[in-house]
Design an enzyme around this catalytic site. Structure first.
Site, short mmCIF file in Angstrom:
data_model
loop_
_atom_site.label_atom_id
_atom_site.label_comp_id
_atom_site.label_asym_id
_atom_site.label_seq_id
_atom_site.Cartn_x
_atom_site.Cartn_y
_atom_site.Cartn_z
N GLY A 192 41.62 43.17 61.19
CA GLY A 192 41.05 42.06 60.41
C GLY A 192 39.68 41.62 60.90
N LEU A 193 38.95 42.54 61.56
CA LEU A 193 37.60 42.19 62.06
C LEU A 193 36.50 42.85 61.23
CD1 LEU A 193 38.20 42.36 65.93
CD2 LEU A 193 38.61 40.49 64.35
N SER A 194 36.91 43.36 60.08
CA SER A 194 35.95 43.89 59.09
C SER A 194 35.19 45.12 59.53
CB SER A 194 34.95 42.81 58.69
OG SER A 194 35.58 41.89 57.88
N HIS B 81 40.49 33.15 52.33
CA HIS B 81 40.87 33.39 50.93
C HIS B 81 40.18 32.40 49.99
CE1 HIS B 81 43.82 36.65 51.28
NE2 HIS B 81 44.04 36.14 52.49
N SER C 172 35.43 47.83 57.99
CA SER C 172 34.98 48.51 56.76
C SER C 172 33.66 47.91 56.26
CB SER C 172 36.05 48.50 55.67
OG SER C 172 36.74 47.29 55.65
N ASP D 257 32.78 39.29 54.07
CA ASP D 257 32.62 40.22 55.20
C ASP D 257 31.26 40.92 55.18
OD1 ASP D 257 35.19 39.39 55.57
OD2 ASP D 257 36.12 41.28 54.98
C1 GLA Z 1 39.30 39.97 53.61
C2 GLA Z 1 38.28 40.11 52.48
C3 GLA Z 1 37.37 38.89 52.39
C4 GLA Z 1 38.15 37.59 52.38
C5 GLA Z 1 39.22 37.58 53.47
C6 GLA Z 1 40.14 36.41 53.34
O1 GLA Z 1 38.65 39.97 54.84
O2 GLA Z 1 37.50 41.26 52.67
O3 GLA Z 1 36.53 38.99 51.27
O4 GLA Z 1 38.71 37.35 51.11
O5 GLA Z 1 40.02 38.76 53.45
O6 GLA Z 1 39.47 35.23 53.60
#
Ligand code: GLA
Length: 386
Positions: free
Chosen positions: A122-124, A34, A126, A170
């Site tokens: 939470g591994l992105s 964050h 997207s 990300d």
């Molecule tokens: C998500 C968002 C990122 C980042 C994280 C928190 O993954 O896509 O941009 O803000 O949360 O660190």
């Protein structure tokens, strides 16, 4: 047959031609959570879990998408990437939308994609879709876009088309990731620096709480607003301040009485976290992983108590690692409200630790913990086995 082969084969069946194959990775973030949208530092790495794109250009303006994991398809015209609420293709249409807005000249394309990045963990996944497609289209249509331009357009696709107001981390790590290295991104200047992370006797291990982050989008946007509110108040005394990046702990203390408690806690966390990333990188250079791990624990504490983006299950997963000599550091990772914790574990202790934590987690929440031992990989790339 491996996943990428299956995806390529599926493409050939659907389109009777040879595609190009691109690999677009998921990511972990060691520390710096964050902080991206507060213009601070982050320390992510691309991982072996990835989405593979089999893709070829067409002569007309039609787009044919096929999502291998879902066994679903979607079609649209590049001149009209229409948003459909809740649909997976929005992440890809958002990229086409951005390319249109940038005035890029390109045609339609055929694309089959699929991968092994768990969704909502939470591994992105997207960002892997957005940046992966942007990278692939840049290649096949010779658009001549720089890497950073690809990053920014992929982030905008998420912000403007999907409607999630994420920071830049990300998409950035998806494009700039490098095998064996974590990347310290300065989210103010958008410069980056590689730090080798190839310690033979320890691994980055993820524990998937299997809590899906349904609150993530609304609470995420709320945190951004709270940070902005803090900045606006600090600016009254320090007009030169542009973001929390420019704020020291001392400056924040000076205005404490003028800020409400919640906003103060949010700002305090973000200011401390940016400082922690720098210190954590110093400990990486000194190869002092124990110290690095301590910073991870501190980050978790801040995310849980001050930033309030953790959840009971993730707090428990971190709690279970404390006092375990084999686990150097642990914390929740990503936007929060579910997903994975990230742990630095000595290889010799992984089996024992995982067994203990899984069993405890199961007996409290009735869920089978998913565990991923990660490897740091390259960012999005064209695969040579095309
Ligand atoms: C998500 C968002 C990122 C980042 C994280 C928190 O993954 O896509 O941009 O803000 O949360 O660190």
């Amino acid at each position: 047959m491996g996943l990428k082969k299956l995806i390529k084969e599926k493409f050939k069946v659907l389109h009777q031609e040879e595609p190009l194959l691109f690999r677009s990775p998921g990511r972990v973030n060691l520390i710096g959570e964050h902080t991206d949208y507060n213009n601070g530092f982050v320390l992510p790495a691309a991982i072996e879990k990835a989405i593979y794109f089999a893709i070829s250009k067409r002569d007309d303006s039609e787009v044919n998408l096929y999502a291998y994991n879902l066994n679903e398809s979607d079609q649209f015209n590049i001149s009209n990437p229409n948003f459909i609420k809740g649909k997976w293709s929005n992440y890809l249409k958002g990229v086409v939308d951005q390319l249109n807005k940038m005035g890029c000249k390109f045609n339609g394309f055929n694309c089959v994609f699929g991968g092994d990045i768990p969704i909502g963990a939470g591994l992105s996944s997207s960002a892997a879709l957005e940046a992966g497609l942007a990278f692939a289209l840049n290649h096949i249509f010779n658009l001549g876009l720089e890497k950073l331009t690809i990053v920014k357009l992929a982030q905008k696709a998420e912000n403007e088309f999907v409607g999630m107001n994420c920071g830049i981390m990300d998409q950035y790590i998806n494009v700039f990731g490098k095998s064996g290295n974590v990347v310290r991104i300065d989210c103010q200047s958008l410069d980056y620096e590689y730090f080798p992370f190839d310690f033979k006797d320890l691994s980055i291990v993820l524990f998937n709480s299997l809590v899906t982050h349904s609150l993530a989008s609304s609470e995420y946007n709320k945190r951004r607003e709270e940070c902005n509110l803090g900045v606006a108040i600090i600016q009254k005394k320090y007009p030169e301040v542009k973001s929390l990046r420019d704020v020291s702990e001392e400056m924040l203390r000076e205005v404490k009485d003028e800020i409400n408690d919640v906003v103060y806690k949010r700002c305090k966390y973000a200011v401390e976290e940016t400082d922690r990333v720098i210190k954590a990188c110093d400990s990486l250079i000194e190869k002092d992983l124990k110290k690095f791990g301590k910073y991870m624990f501190q980050t978790h504490e801040g995310l849980s108590k001050d930033y309030e983006v953790s959840c009971e299950e993730m707090d428990y997963l971190v709690e279970l690692t404390k006092g375990n000599e084999d686990i150097l550091g642990a914390r929740m990772m990503g936007g929060g409200f579910g997903g994975c914790t990230i742990n630095l574990i000595k290889n010799s202790g992984i089996e024992k630790s995982v067994e203990y934590i899984s069993q405890k987690y199961k007996s409290r929440y009735g869920k089978e913990l998913e565990v991923y031992i990660t490897t740091i990989s390259n960012g999005t790339e064209l695969l040579s086995d095309n």
